[in-house]
Scaffold this motif. Structure first.
Motif, short mmCIF file in Angstrom:
data_model
loop_
_atom_site.label_atom_id
_atom_site.label_comp_id
_atom_site.label_asym_id
_atom_site.label_seq_id
_atom_site.Cartn_x
_atom_site.Cartn_y
_atom_site.Cartn_z
N ALA A 1 35.53 28.32 40.99
CA ALA A 1 34.89 29.65 40.72
C ALA A 1 35.23 30.59 41.77
O ALA A 1 35.36 31.93 41.37
CB ALA A 1 33.49 29.54 40.67
N VAL A 2 35.48 30.46 42.90
CA VAL A 2 36.02 31.22 43.82
C VAL A 2 37.22 31.95 43.60
O VAL A 2 37.54 33.11 43.58
CB VAL A 2 36.04 30.61 45.41
N PHE A 3 38.41 30.91 43.23
CA PHE A 3 39.55 31.51 43.04
C PHE A 3 39.61 32.27 41.66
O PHE A 3 40.22 33.40 41.74
CB PHE A 3 40.31 30.03 42.60
N THR A 4 38.81 31.88 40.72
CA THR A 4 39.05 32.90 39.40
C THR A 4 38.23 34.18 39.66
O THR A 4 38.55 35.05 39.32
CB THR A 4 38.13 31.96 38.35
N GLY A 5 36.96 33.84 40.59
CA GLY A 5 36.33 35.32 40.91
C GLY A 5 37.19 36.29 41.60
O GLY A 5 37.30 37.48 41.34
N VAL A 6 37.84 35.62 42.54
CA VAL A 6 38.68 36.70 43.44
C VAL A 6 40.04 37.21 42.40
O VAL A 6 40.18 38.54 42.49
CB VAL A 6 39.33 35.88 44.61
N LEU A 7 40.70 36.46 41.68
CA LEU A 7 41.67 36.68 40.80
C LEU A 7 41.18 38.03 39.73
O LEU A 7 41.87 38.92 39.73
CB LEU A 7 42.14 35.69 39.99
N GLN A 8 40.10 37.69 39.24
CA GLN A 8 39.35 38.68 38.34
C GLN A 8 38.81 39.97 39.08
O GLN A 8 39.23 40.86 38.54
CB GLN A 8 38.34 37.93 37.46
N GLY A 9 38.09 39.62 39.98
CA GLY A 9 37.33 40.84 40.71
C GLY A 9 38.22 41.63 41.48
O GLY A 9 38.05 43.15 41.44
N THR A 10 39.35 41.21 41.99
CA THR A 10 40.26 42.27 42.52
C THR A 10 41.24 42.82 41.78
O THR A 10 41.83 43.90 42.09
CB THR A 10 41.17 41.53 43.81
N GLY A 11 41.36 42.50 40.36
CA GLY A 11 42.07 43.06 39.24
C GLY A 11 43.69 42.35 39.42
O GLY A 11 44.41 42.86 38.67
N MET A 12 43.74 41.29 40.28
CA MET A 12 45.09 40.72 40.48
C MET A 12 45.64 40.37 38.88
O MET A 12 46.64 40.35 38.63
CB MET A 12 45.05 39.62 41.54
N VAL A 13 44.68 39.62 38.39
CA VAL A 13 45.01 38.99 36.95
C VAL A 13 45.47 39.98 35.92
O VAL A 13 46.30 39.75 35.34
CB VAL A 13 43.91 37.99 36.32
#
Length: 465
Positions: free
Chosen positions: A333-345
Protein backbone atom coordinates in the motif's frame (compact mmCIF):
# COMPACT_ATOMS: atom_id res chain seq x y z
CA UNK A 1 10.92 14.21 -14.36
CA UNK A 2 8.14 12.28 -12.61
CA UNK A 3 8.19 9.75 -15.45
CA UNK A 4 11.91 9.10 -14.99
CA UNK A 5 11.59 8.85 -11.22
CA UNK A 6 8.64 6.48 -11.53
CA UNK A 7 10.53 4.06 -13.75
CA UNK A 8 13.63 4.45 -11.56
CA UNK A 9 11.65 3.63 -8.42
CA UNK A 10 10.18 0.45 -9.94
CA UNK A 11 13.56 -0.61 -11.35
CA UNK A 12 15.28 -0.01 -8.01
CA UNK A 13 12.67 -2.08 -6.20
CA UNK A 14 12.93 -5.00 -8.62
CA UNK A 15 16.74 -5.02 -8.68
CA UNK A 16 17.06 -4.93 -4.89
CA UNK A 17 14.60 -7.75 -4.24
CA UNK A 18 15.94 -9.95 -7.04
CA UNK A 19 19.50 -9.48 -5.78
CA UNK A 20 18.18 -10.12 -2.25
CA UNK A 21 19.68 -6.88 -0.96
CA UNK A 22 16.39 -6.05 0.78
CA UNK A 23 13.35 -8.00 1.89
CA UNK A 24 10.16 -7.33 -0.13
CA UNK A 25 8.45 -5.67 2.85
CA UNK A 26 11.37 -3.33 3.50
CA UNK A 27 11.74 -2.53 -0.20
CA UNK A 28 8.02 -1.85 -0.62
CA UNK A 29 8.15 0.66 2.23
CA UNK A 30 11.56 2.32 2.16
CA UNK A 31 12.11 2.75 -1.60
CA UNK A 32 8.87 4.66 -2.29
CA UNK A 33 9.41 6.72 0.86
CA UNK A 34 12.85 7.71 -0.43
CA UNK A 35 11.58 8.55 -3.91
CA UNK A 36 8.71 10.54 -2.42
CA UNK A 37 11.36 12.76 -0.84
CA UNK A 38 13.23 12.98 -4.18
CA UNK A 39 10.02 14.18 -5.85
CA UNK A 40 9.81 16.93 -3.26
CA UNK A 41 6.60 15.69 -1.65
CA UNK A 42 8.01 14.12 1.48
CA UNK A 43 5.64 16.18 3.61
CA UNK A 44 2.68 14.40 1.99
CA UNK A 45 4.07 10.90 2.48
CA UNK A 46 1.70 10.24 5.37
CA UNK A 47 -1.32 11.15 3.26
CA UNK A 48 -0.17 8.95 0.40
CA UNK A 49 0.39 5.98 2.70
CA UNK A 50 -2.97 6.39 4.43
CA UNK A 51 -4.70 6.60 1.03
CA UNK A 52 -2.89 3.46 -0.10
CA UNK A 53 -3.68 1.56 3.09
CA UNK A 54 -7.32 2.66 2.94
CA UNK A 55 -7.58 1.39 -0.62
CA UNK A 56 -6.00 -1.99 0.14
CA UNK A 57 -7.48 -2.57 3.61
CA UNK A 58 -10.47 -4.55 2.25
CA UNK A 59 -8.07 -6.73 0.26
CA UNK A 60 -5.93 -7.35 3.32
CA UNK A 61 -9.03 -8.26 5.35
CA UNK A 62 -10.22 -10.60 2.60
CA UNK A 63 -6.85 -12.37 2.46
CA UNK A 64 -6.61 -12.69 6.25
CA UNK A 65 -9.98 -14.40 6.63
CA UNK A 66 -9.64 -16.34 3.34
CA UNK A 67 -6.42 -17.89 4.65
CA UNK A 68 -8.15 -18.85 7.88
CA UNK A 69 -11.21 -20.21 6.04
CA UNK A 70 -9.37 -22.32 3.49
CA UNK A 71 -6.80 -23.32 6.08
CA UNK A 72 -9.61 -24.75 8.18
CA UNK A 73 -11.14 -26.45 5.14
CA UNK A 74 -7.79 -28.10 4.41
CA UNK A 75 -7.44 -29.09 8.06
CA UNK A 76 -10.84 -30.77 8.17
CA UNK A 77 -10.24 -32.69 4.92
CA UNK A 78 -12.48 -30.95 2.38
CA UNK A 79 -9.86 -31.06 -0.37
CA UNK A 80 -8.40 -34.49 0.46
CA UNK A 81 -10.23 -36.30 -2.41
CA UNK A 82 -8.91 -33.80 -4.97
CA UNK A 83 -5.42 -33.97 -3.51
CA UNK A 84 -5.46 -37.79 -3.49
CA UNK A 85 -6.49 -37.82 -7.14
CA UNK A 86 -3.69 -35.45 -8.14
CA UNK A 87 -1.11 -37.29 -6.04
CA UNK A 88 -2.22 -40.65 -7.44
CA UNK A 89 -1.56 -39.29 -10.92
CA UNK A 90 1.75 -37.66 -9.95
CA UNK A 91 3.27 -40.58 -7.99
CA UNK A 92 7.00 -39.82 -7.53
CA UNK A 93 7.61 -38.60 -11.08
CA UNK A 94 8.82 -34.96 -11.23
CA UNK A 95 7.34 -34.53 -14.71
CA UNK A 96 3.88 -35.61 -13.59
CA UNK A 97 4.14 -33.47 -10.47
CA UNK A 98 4.85 -30.27 -12.40
CA UNK A 99 2.08 -30.98 -14.93
CA UNK A 100 -0.24 -31.85 -12.03
CA UNK A 101 0.58 -28.50 -10.44
CA UNK A 102 -0.50 -26.66 -13.59
CA UNK A 103 -3.70 -28.70 -13.94
CA UNK A 104 -4.65 -28.32 -10.28
CA UNK A 105 -4.01 -24.54 -10.33
CA UNK A 106 -6.09 -24.14 -13.49
CA UNK A 107 -9.01 -26.13 -12.08
CA UNK A 108 -9.08 -24.35 -8.73
CA UNK A 109 -8.78 -20.98 -10.53
CA UNK A 110 -12.35 -21.42 -11.73
CA UNK A 111 -13.47 -19.76 -8.49
CA UNK A 112 -11.88 -16.52 -9.74
CA UNK A 113 -9.76 -15.88 -6.65
CA UNK A 114 -5.97 -16.13 -6.87
CA UNK A 115 -5.44 -16.48 -3.14
CA UNK A 116 -7.75 -19.50 -2.96
CA UNK A 117 -6.00 -21.10 -5.91
CA UNK A 118 -2.55 -20.68 -4.41
CA UNK A 119 -3.55 -21.91 -0.95
CA UNK A 120 -5.06 -25.12 -2.28
CA UNK A 121 -2.35 -25.75 -4.88
CA UNK A 122 0.56 -25.20 -2.51
CA UNK A 123 -1.08 -27.23 0.26
CA UNK A 124 -1.47 -30.17 -2.11
CA UNK A 125 1.85 -30.02 -3.95
CA UNK A 126 4.35 -28.59 -1.45
CA UNK A 127 5.00 -31.92 0.33
CA UNK A 128 5.85 -33.63 -2.96
CA UNK A 129 8.25 -30.90 -4.06
CA UNK A 130 9.98 -30.89 -0.69
CA UNK A 131 10.31 -34.65 -0.35
CA UNK A 132 11.55 -35.12 -3.92
CA UNK A 133 13.88 -32.11 -3.56
CA UNK A 134 12.28 -30.43 -6.58
CA UNK A 135 12.62 -26.73 -7.36
CA UNK A 136 9.95 -24.82 -5.45
CA UNK A 137 10.14 -21.86 -7.87
CA UNK A 138 8.95 -24.24 -10.59
CA UNK A 139 5.85 -24.88 -8.47
CA UNK A 140 5.17 -21.19 -7.79
CA UNK A 141 5.91 -20.19 -11.38
CA UNK A 142 3.67 -22.79 -12.98
CA UNK A 143 0.83 -22.11 -10.53
CA UNK A 144 1.06 -18.34 -11.08
CA UNK A 145 0.99 -18.65 -14.86
CA UNK A 146 -1.95 -21.09 -14.92
CA UNK A 147 -3.86 -18.81 -12.57
CA UNK A 148 -2.92 -15.76 -14.66
CA UNK A 149 -4.54 -17.21 -17.77
CA UNK A 150 -7.64 -18.29 -15.84
CA UNK A 151 -7.79 -14.87 -14.13
CA UNK A 152 -9.38 -13.55 -17.33
CA UNK A 153 -12.67 -15.29 -16.48
CA UNK A 154 -15.50 -12.71 -16.37
CA UNK A 155 -15.73 -13.06 -12.58
CA UNK A 156 -11.95 -12.98 -12.13
CA UNK A 157 -11.63 -9.20 -12.34
CA UNK A 158 -9.79 -7.93 -15.47
CA UNK A 159 -12.62 -8.68 -17.92
CA UNK A 160 -15.16 -7.01 -15.66
CA UNK A 161 -12.89 -3.98 -15.27
CA UNK A 162 -12.38 -3.68 -19.03
CA UNK A 163 -16.13 -3.97 -19.62
CA UNK A 164 -16.87 -1.31 -17.00
CA UNK A 165 -14.18 1.10 -18.18
CA UNK A 166 -15.26 0.93 -21.84
CA UNK A 167 -19.00 0.40 -21.20
CA UNK A 168 -19.09 -2.97 -22.94
CA UNK A 169 -20.63 -6.35 -22.18
CA UNK A 170 -18.20 -8.68 -20.42
CA UNK A 171 -19.36 -11.69 -22.45
CA UNK A 172 -18.66 -9.82 -25.71
CA UNK A 173 -15.09 -9.36 -24.54
CA UNK A 174 -14.44 -12.78 -23.04
CA UNK A 175 -16.24 -15.32 -25.24
CA UNK A 176 -14.39 -14.48 -28.50
CA UNK A 177 -11.09 -14.57 -26.55
CA UNK A 178 -11.61 -18.18 -25.42
CA UNK A 179 -9.59 -19.76 -28.28
CA UNK A 180 -6.61 -17.45 -27.62
CA UNK A 181 -6.79 -18.00 -23.87
CA UNK A 182 -7.07 -21.75 -24.45
CA UNK A 183 -3.84 -21.58 -26.45
CA UNK A 184 -2.24 -19.71 -23.56
CA UNK A 185 -3.35 -22.40 -21.10
CA UNK A 186 -2.10 -25.17 -23.41
CA UNK A 187 1.22 -23.35 -23.58
CA UNK A 188 1.39 -23.31 -19.77
CA UNK A 189 0.74 -27.08 -19.73
CA UNK A 190 3.41 -27.59 -22.41
CA UNK A 191 5.83 -25.44 -20.44
CA UNK A 192 5.03 -27.46 -17.31
CA UNK A 193 5.85 -30.60 -19.30
CA UNK A 194 9.21 -29.13 -20.39
CA UNK A 195 10.07 -27.96 -16.88
CA UNK A 196 8.98 -31.33 -15.51
CA UNK A 197 11.26 -33.14 -17.96
CA UNK A 198 14.09 -30.89 -16.81
CA UNK A 199 13.37 -31.78 -13.18
CA UNK A 200 13.10 -35.46 -14.07
CA UNK A 201 16.47 -35.30 -15.85
CA UNK A 202 18.01 -33.64 -12.82
CA UNK A 203 16.47 -35.94 -10.21
CA UNK A 204 15.39 -39.03 -12.10
CA UNK A 205 12.14 -40.89 -11.51
CA UNK A 206 12.68 -41.49 -7.84
CA UNK A 207 11.25 -44.16 -5.61
CA UNK A 208 9.65 -43.18 -2.37
CA UNK A 209 12.21 -45.09 -0.35
CA UNK A 210 14.97 -42.87 -1.77
CA UNK A 211 13.35 -39.60 -0.84
CA UNK A 212 11.32 -40.30 2.29
CA UNK A 213 13.21 -38.63 5.07
CA UNK A 214 12.22 -37.08 8.37
CA UNK A 215 11.34 -33.43 8.43
CA UNK A 216 10.86 -31.35 11.56
CA UNK A 217 7.35 -30.12 12.06
CA UNK A 218 7.64 -26.43 11.26
CA UNK A 219 4.13 -25.62 12.23
CA UNK A 220 0.90 -27.44 12.89
CA UNK A 221 -0.51 -27.52 9.38
CA UNK A 222 -1.37 -30.26 6.95
CA UNK A 223 1.65 -29.71 4.74
CA UNK A 224 3.27 -33.06 5.54
CA UNK A 225 3.26 -36.49 4.00
CA UNK A 226 2.54 -40.05 4.88
CA UNK A 227 5.15 -42.61 3.97
CA UNK A 228 5.22 -46.17 2.77
CA UNK A 229 5.61 -49.11 5.05
CA UNK A 230 9.33 -49.17 4.26
CA UNK A 231 9.93 -45.55 5.13
CA UNK A 232 11.19 -44.30 8.44
CA UNK A 233 8.86 -43.09 11.10
CA UNK A 234 9.22 -39.80 12.87
CA UNK A 235 8.79 -39.34 16.57
CA UNK A 236 5.52 -38.82 18.39
CA UNK A 237 3.27 -35.86 18.42
CA UNK A 238 -0.17 -35.26 17.07
CA UNK A 239 -1.88 -33.32 14.37
CA UNK A 240 -0.70 -32.71 10.84
CA UNK A 241 2.83 -32.23 12.01
CA UNK A 242 2.97 -35.56 13.75
CA UNK A 243 5.24 -37.13 11.19
CA UNK A 244 4.97 -40.10 8.89
CA UNK A 245 2.76 -42.96 9.97
CA UNK A 246 3.19 -46.41 8.46
CA UNK A 247 1.03 -47.14 5.45
CA UNK A 248 0.52 -50.14 3.20
CA UNK A 249 2.98 -50.49 0.34
CA UNK A 250 0.33 -49.76 -2.30
CA UNK A 251 -0.94 -46.65 -0.59
CA UNK A 252 2.00 -44.61 -1.85
CA UNK A 253 2.99 -41.09 -1.01
CA UNK A 254 0.35 -38.84 0.48
CA UNK A 255 0.51 -35.08 0.64
CA UNK A 256 -2.00 -34.79 3.47
CA UNK A 257 -1.76 -36.87 6.62
CA UNK A 258 -4.86 -39.12 6.48
CA UNK A 259 -4.83 -39.60 10.24
CA UNK A 260 -4.57 -35.99 11.39
CA UNK A 261 -6.88 -35.28 14.32
CA UNK A 262 -8.32 -32.15 12.68
CA UNK A 263 -10.27 -34.24 10.14
CA UNK A 264 -14.06 -33.93 10.33
CA UNK A 265 -15.43 -36.63 7.99
CA UNK A 266 -18.94 -36.40 9.44
CA UNK A 267 -19.05 -32.71 8.51
CA UNK A 268 -17.67 -33.20 4.97
CA UNK A 269 -20.90 -32.35 3.16
CA UNK A 270 -21.60 -29.39 5.42
CA UNK A 271 -18.16 -27.98 4.63
CA UNK A 272 -18.58 -28.69 0.93
CA UNK A 273 -21.96 -26.94 0.88
CA UNK A 274 -20.60 -24.00 2.87
CA UNK A 275 -17.74 -23.59 0.41
CA UNK A 276 -20.04 -23.80 -2.62
CA UNK A 277 -22.38 -21.21 -1.10
CA UNK A 278 -19.42 -18.97 -0.22
CA UNK A 279 -17.97 -19.12 -3.75
CA UNK A 280 -21.42 -18.63 -5.31
CA UNK A 281 -22.02 -15.58 -3.10
CA UNK A 282 -18.60 -14.25 -4.12
CA UNK A 283 -19.30 -14.68 -7.85
CA UNK A 284 -22.84 -13.28 -7.56
CA UNK A 285 -21.58 -10.43 -5.35
CA UNK A 286 -24.26 -10.89 -2.71
CA UNK A 287 -21.96 -9.26 -0.15
CA UNK A 288 -18.48 -7.72 -0.29
CA UNK A 289 -15.85 -10.47 -0.48
CA UNK A 290 -14.13 -9.53 2.81
CA UNK A 291 -17.47 -9.80 4.61
CA UNK A 292 -18.18 -13.18 3.02
CA UNK A 293 -14.85 -14.65 4.11
CA UNK A 294 -15.17 -13.15 7.58
CA UNK A 295 -18.57 -14.79 8.02
CA UNK A 296 -17.37 -18.01 6.39
CA UNK A 297 -14.30 -18.28 8.61
CA UNK A 298 -16.33 -17.64 11.76
CA UNK A 299 -18.94 -20.24 10.79
CA UNK A 300 -16.35 -22.83 9.74
CA UNK A 301 -14.44 -22.49 13.01
CA UNK A 302 -17.58 -22.59 15.15
CA UNK A 303 -19.10 -25.69 13.52
CA UNK A 304 -15.92 -27.73 13.01
CA UNK A 305 -14.18 -26.78 16.25
CA UNK A 306 -16.86 -25.89 18.81
CA UNK A 307 -14.40 -25.91 21.73
CA UNK A 308 -12.48 -22.67 22.27
CA UNK A 309 -9.01 -24.28 22.73
CA UNK A 310 -9.41 -26.06 19.37
CA UNK A 311 -10.44 -22.82 17.66
CA UNK A 312 -7.45 -21.02 19.09
CA UNK A 313 -5.16 -23.82 17.94
CA UNK A 314 -6.48 -23.60 14.37
CA UNK A 315 -6.08 -19.81 14.29
CA UNK A 316 -2.57 -20.10 15.71
CA UNK A 317 -1.68 -22.76 13.11
CA UNK A 318 -2.42 -20.32 10.29
CA UNK A 319 -1.32 -17.13 12.02
CA UNK A 320 2.11 -17.07 10.35
CA UNK A 321 0.62 -17.07 6.86
CA UNK A 322 -1.95 -14.45 7.86
CA UNK A 323 0.70 -12.15 9.30
CA UNK A 324 3.09 -12.56 6.37
CA UNK A 325 0.47 -11.88 3.73
CA UNK A 326 -1.35 -9.02 5.47
CA UNK A 327 1.97 -7.38 6.31
CA UNK A 328 3.04 -7.58 2.68
CA UNK A 329 -0.26 -6.10 1.51
CA UNK A 330 0.04 -3.10 3.79
CA UNK A 331 3.65 -2.63 2.70
CA UNK A 332 2.50 -2.72 -0.93
CA UNK A 333 0.00 0.00 0.00
CA UNK A 334 2.94 2.34 0.61
CA UNK A 335 4.31 1.59 -2.86
CA UNK A 336 0.99 2.09 -4.66
CA UNK A 337 0.10 5.11 -2.54
CA UNK A 338 3.30 6.94 -3.47
CA UNK A 339 3.07 5.94 -7.14
CA UNK A 340 -0.45 7.29 -7.41
CA UNK A 341 -0.26 10.16 -4.96
CA UNK A 342 2.82 11.77 -6.50
CA UNK A 343 1.37 11.40 -9.99
CA UNK A 344 4.25 9.20 -11.17
CA UNK A 345 1.97 6.48 -12.52
CA UNK A 346 -0.06 9.01 -14.55
CA UNK A 347 3.06 10.55 -16.05
CA UNK A 348 4.49 7.13 -16.92
CA UNK A 349 1.26 6.09 -18.66
CA UNK A 350 0.95 9.37 -20.56
CA UNK A 351 4.57 9.12 -21.71
CA UNK A 352 3.99 5.60 -23.02
CA UNK A 353 0.81 6.52 -24.89
CA UNK A 354 2.32 9.72 -26.33
CA UNK A 355 5.30 7.81 -27.68
CA UNK A 356 3.24 5.40 -29.75
CA UNK A 357 4.22 6.11 -33.40
CA UNK A 358 1.44 7.50 -35.59
CA UNK A 359 1.92 4.62 -38.01
CA UNK A 360 0.83 2.20 -35.30
CA UNK A 361 -2.63 3.80 -35.06
CA UNK A 362 -4.42 1.15 -37.16
CA UNK A 363 -2.73 -1.53 -35.04
CA UNK A 364 -3.79 -0.15 -31.66
CA UNK A 365 -5.19 -3.53 -30.57
CA UNK A 366 -1.75 -5.07 -31.04
CA UNK A 367 -0.15 -2.10 -29.27
CA UNK A 368 -2.60 -2.47 -26.38
CA UNK A 369 -1.78 -6.17 -26.06
CA UNK A 370 1.96 -5.48 -25.98
CA UNK A 371 1.61 -2.59 -23.50
CA UNK A 372 -0.64 -4.64 -21.21
CA UNK A 373 2.26 -6.99 -20.45
CA UNK A 374 4.55 -4.47 -18.69
CA UNK A 375 1.82 -2.07 -17.56
CA UNK A 376 -0.26 -4.64 -15.68
CA UNK A 377 2.95 -5.83 -14.04
CA UNK A 378 4.01 -2.39 -12.85
CA UNK A 379 0.59 -1.14 -11.78
CA UNK A 380 -2.64 -2.48 -10.36
CA UNK A 381 -5.42 -3.74 -12.61
CA UNK A 382 -7.54 -0.81 -11.44
CA UNK A 383 -4.87 1.66 -12.54
CA UNK A 384 -4.46 0.03 -15.95
CA UNK A 385 -8.10 -0.66 -16.81
CA UNK A 386 -9.59 2.55 -15.47
CA UNK A 387 -6.66 4.87 -16.14
CA UNK A 388 -4.84 3.65 -19.27
CA UNK A 389 -7.33 1.53 -21.20
CA UNK A 390 -9.82 4.35 -21.96
CA UNK A 391 -6.96 6.43 -23.43
CA UNK A 392 -5.82 3.50 -25.60
CA UNK A 393 -9.41 2.82 -26.70
CA UNK A 394 -9.91 6.46 -27.68
CA UNK A 395 -6.70 6.42 -29.70
CA UNK A 396 -7.82 3.19 -31.36
CA UNK A 397 -11.24 4.57 -32.28
CA UNK A 398 -9.56 7.51 -34.01
CA UNK A 399 -7.94 4.96 -36.34
CA UNK A 400 -11.01 2.75 -36.82
CA UNK A 401 -10.14 0.12 -34.19
CA UNK A 402 -13.17 -0.95 -32.13
CA UNK A 403 -13.24 -0.73 -28.36
CA UNK A 404 -14.03 -4.47 -28.23
CA UNK A 405 -10.72 -5.32 -29.90
CA UNK A 406 -8.88 -3.02 -27.50
CA UNK A 407 -10.66 -4.59 -24.52
CA UNK A 408 -9.79 -8.12 -25.63
CA UNK A 409 -6.16 -7.17 -26.20
CA UNK A 410 -6.00 -5.67 -22.71
CA UNK A 411 -6.39 -9.17 -21.20
CA UNK A 412 -3.12 -10.38 -22.73
CA UNK A 413 -0.87 -9.31 -19.83
CA UNK A 414 -2.65 -11.26 -17.09
CA UNK A 415 -0.29 -14.27 -16.99
CA UNK A 416 2.52 -11.89 -15.98
CA UNK A 417 0.29 -9.66 -13.85
CA UNK A 418 -0.36 -12.46 -11.33
CA UNK A 419 3.33 -12.36 -10.34
CA UNK A 420 3.41 -8.57 -9.94
CA UNK A 421 4.68 -7.28 -6.58
CA UNK A 422 1.46 -5.25 -6.43
CA UNK A 423 -0.77 -8.36 -6.44
CA UNK A 424 -1.47 -9.47 -2.86
CA UNK A 425 -2.20 -13.08 -3.86
CA UNK A 426 1.38 -13.65 -5.01
CA UNK A 427 2.55 -13.20 -1.42
CA UNK A 428 0.21 -16.03 -0.39
CA UNK A 429 1.89 -18.16 -3.05
CA UNK A 430 5.52 -17.47 -2.17
CA UNK A 431 4.80 -17.33 1.58
CA UNK A 432 3.15 -20.73 1.78
CA UNK A 433 5.77 -22.23 -0.57
CA UNK A 434 8.58 -20.68 1.50
CA UNK A 435 10.12 -19.20 -1.65
CA UNK A 436 11.94 -15.86 -1.76
CA UNK A 437 9.91 -13.35 -3.77
CA UNK A 438 13.05 -12.35 -5.68
CA UNK A 439 13.72 -15.97 -6.69
CA UNK A 440 10.13 -16.36 -7.88
CA UNK A 441 10.35 -13.13 -9.88
CA UNK A 442 13.64 -14.04 -11.49
CA UNK A 443 12.24 -17.40 -12.59
CA UNK A 444 8.72 -16.54 -13.68
CA UNK A 445 8.99 -13.20 -15.51
CA UNK A 446 10.42 -14.57 -18.77
CA UNK A 447 8.04 -17.52 -18.94
CA UNK A 448 4.97 -15.50 -17.98
CA UNK A 449 5.81 -12.80 -20.54
CA UNK A 450 6.19 -15.54 -23.17
CA UNK A 451 2.80 -16.95 -22.19
CA UNK A 452 1.27 -13.50 -22.67
CA UNK A 453 2.86 -13.24 -26.11
CA UNK A 454 1.43 -16.64 -27.03
CA UNK A 455 -2.06 -15.40 -26.10
CA UNK A 456 -1.48 -12.23 -28.14
CA UNK A 457 -0.17 -14.19 -31.14
CA UNK A 458 -3.10 -16.61 -31.00
CA UNK A 459 -5.53 -13.70 -30.79
CA UNK A 460 -4.04 -12.15 -33.91
CA UNK A 461 -3.86 -15.50 -35.72
CA UNK A 462 -7.53 -16.26 -35.01
CA UNK A 463 -8.58 -12.73 -35.97
CA UNK A 464 -9.81 -11.96 -32.44
CA UNK A 465 -7.46 -9.02 -31.87
Amino acid sequence: MLTILGFAMIATFLVLIMLKKMSPIAALVLIPALFCVFVGKGAKLGDYVIDGVTGLAPTAAMLMFAIVYFGVMIDVGLFDPVVRGILKFCKADPLRIVVGTAVLAAIVSLDGDGSTTFMITVSAMYPLYKRLKMSLVVMTGVAAMANGVMNTLPWGGPTARAATALKLDASDIFVPMIPALAMGLLFVFALAYVLGRRERKRLGVLTLDEVLVEEPAEQETVLVGAGTGKGPKSGGGSGAGAGLPDAPEDEGFQGLDPDRPTLRPKLYWFNALLTVVLLTAMIMEWLPIPVLFLLGAALALTVNFPHMPDQKARIAAHAENVLNVSGMVFAAAVFTGVLQGTGMVDHMATWLVDNIPDGMGPHMAFVTGVLSIPLTYFMSNDGFYFGILPVLAEAGQAHGVSSLEIARASLVGQPLHMSSPLVPAVYVLVGMAKVEFGDHTRFVVKWAALTSLVVLGAGILFGII
